[in-house]
Design an enzyme around this catalytic site. Structure first.
Site, PDB file in Angstrom:
ATOM      1  N   HIS A  12       0.807  -1.224   0.000  1.00  9.51           N
ATOM      2  CA  HIS A  12       0.000   0.000   0.000  1.00  9.51           C
ATOM      3  C   HIS A  12       0.845   1.282   0.000  1.00  9.51           C
ATOM      4  O   HIS A  12       0.328   2.366   0.271  1.00  9.51           O
ATOM      5  CB  HIS A  12      -0.963  -0.002   1.194  1.00  9.51           C
ATOM      6  N   HIS A  59      -2.184   4.538   9.868  1.00 10.11           N
ATOM      7  CA  HIS A  59      -0.834   5.083  10.057  1.00 10.11           C
ATOM      8  C   HIS A  59      -0.877   6.440  10.762  1.00 10.11           C
ATOM      9  O   HIS A  59      -0.192   7.375  10.367  1.00 10.11           O
ATOM     10  CB  HIS A  59      -0.126   5.253   8.717  1.00 10.11           C
ATOM     11  N   HIS A 193      10.007  -4.438   4.758  1.00  9.02           N
ATOM     12  CA  HIS A 193      10.512  -3.066   4.697  1.00  9.02           C
ATOM     13  C   HIS A 193      10.708  -2.490   6.094  1.00  9.02           C
ATOM     14  O   HIS A 193      10.047  -2.893   7.041  1.00  9.02           O
ATOM     15  CB  HIS A 193       9.660  -2.132   3.835  1.00  9.02           C
ATOM     16  N   GLU A 240       3.754  -5.605   8.683  1.00  5.86           N
ATOM     17  CA  GLU A 240       2.437  -5.459   8.046  1.00  5.86           C
ATOM     18  C   GLU A 240       1.984  -6.754   7.370  1.00  5.86           C
ATOM     19  O   GLU A 240       0.806  -6.886   7.009  1.00  5.86           O
ATOM     20  CB  GLU A 240       2.450  -4.311   7.019  1.00  5.86           C
TER      21      GLU A 240
HETATM   22  C1  DHB Z   1       6.303   3.390   2.927  1.00  6.85           C
HETATM   23  C2  DHB Z   1       5.743   2.131   3.115  1.00  6.85           C
HETATM   24  C3  DHB Z   1       4.630   1.950   3.938  1.00  6.85           C
HETATM   25  O1  DHB Z   1       4.043   0.745   4.201  1.00  6.85           O
HETATM   26  C4  DHB Z   1       4.063   3.017   4.555  1.00  6.85           C
HETATM   27  O2  DHB Z   1       2.940   2.813   5.270  1.00  6.85           O
HETATM   28  C5  DHB Z   1       4.622   4.283   4.408  1.00  6.85           C
HETATM   29  C6  DHB Z   1       5.741   4.457   3.585  1.00  6.85           C
HETATM   30  C7  DHB Z   1       7.454   3.610   2.025  1.00  6.85           C
HETATM   31  O3  DHB Z   1       8.134   2.653   1.630  1.00  6.85           O
HETATM   32  O4  DHB Z   1       7.708   4.738   1.624  1.00  6.85           O
HETATM   33 FE    FE Z   2       2.398   0.929   5.710  1.00  7.82          FE
END
Ligand code: DHB
Ligand code: FE
Length: 281
Positions: A12, A59, A193, A240
């Site tokens: 997302h 978020h 990530h 996530e």
């Molecule tokens: C990014 C990824 C995410 O899941 C998020 O909620 C906010 C930023 C990113 O990689 O920039």
């Molecule tokens: Fe996210």
């Protein structure tokens, strides 16, 4: 009774919303990612779901660190969209399905899940970007939604095992809702990530691949890991993936068939993935 016809899980990342707003889908950085959704569009055209249960994490838009439920389910007639600071244009509001929402809330509370029930709820990029990936154009949307929000932001987080059981309970709830509606379950976020700290930029392709494969043949595989073990393996935002796990669990333990999948590194700071699974005939 209502029926779950499939499960779509997708990253997302906010940058996806910005790319859509700027019409960058054909640019080399983005083309492979957006092209990956063509089979999803064909599938949605053929199965035409009425409702989407969207499993996502807020978020800091609707909930903040001062008051943060572990599980929250929307029961609103409409969900306004908003941007919590990424400067992404907002999209049309989503129509809710209060009757199905209350049925799901009643069902999962009866199974001992303590959920916060939200008759007002703003939704952020974790709902809007996946919905735009599935149904390009920014609305009006062809489905009503039931948002299921899970805390992946502030410890303590719910374990993968508990999320898996919540997903199963959501699956049972939909299957006992008296209507002939077709329901698609969407899980958003991931894959590996980490946005900040010493390991910023952390990606784990091997683990992501194993997790994606497990969703087809061994859906409870990730429940063997504690939250800390998952953060070690996938990054502090890679956690996530519990949202994917919840959505997948709603399909039940019968055989599933992979209709489409993509895995693409990087999109912004993430390993981006998408899977579309449907119950095997
Ligand atoms: C990014 C990824 C995410 O899941 C998020 O909620 C906010 C930023 C990113 O990689 O920039
Ligand atoms: Fe996210």
């Amino acid at each position: 009774m209502a029926r779950i016809i499939g499960c779509v899980t997708t990253s997302h990342v906010p940058a996806i919303g910005a790319a859509i707003a700027k019409g960058r889908q054909e640019e080399p950085y983005w083309k492979e990612w957006f092209d990956g959704f063509a089979p999803v569009h064909r599938w949605l055209d053929s199965v035409r779901p009425d409702v989407a249960v969207v499993v996502y994490n807020d978020h800091g838009l609707n909930f903040f660190l001062d008051k943060l439920p572990t599980f929250a389910i929307g029961a609103a007639a409409e969900y306004q969209t908003a941007d919590e600071g990424w400067n992404i244009p907002t999209v049309a509001p989503f129509a809710g399905h209060p009757a199905l929402s209350w049925h799901v809330i009643n069902s999962v509370v009866a199974e001992d899940f303590d959920v916060t029930m939200c008759q007002e709820m703003l939704v952020d990029h974790a709902v809007c970007n996946p919905m735009q990936l599935l149904w390009p154009g920014g609305g009006p949307w062809p489905v009503r939604i039931v948002p299921v929000e899970i805390n992946t932001v502030q410890f303590p987080l719910p374990s993968a095992a508990r999320c898996y059981r919540l997903g199963q309970a959501i699956g049972r709830a939909v299957a006992t809702y008296p209507s002939d509606e077709r329901v698609v379950v969407i899980g958003t976020g991931g894959l590996s990530h980490q946005l900040d700290g010493e390991r910023a930029g952390f990606i784990n392709k091997e683990f992501d691949r194993e997790f994606m494969a497990s969703l087809i043949t061994d859906p409870s595989w990730a429940t063997r890991y504690s939250t800390v073990e998952l953060v070690e393996r996938t990054g502090s935002q890679g956690i996530e993936l519990i949202l994917w796990l919840t959505a997948r669990a709603a399909l039940g333990t019968g055989r599933v068939h992979e209709v489409a999948a993509t895995y693409h590194v990087p999109i912004s700071n993430t390993a981006a993935g998408m899977m579309l699974l449907e119950p095997a005939a």
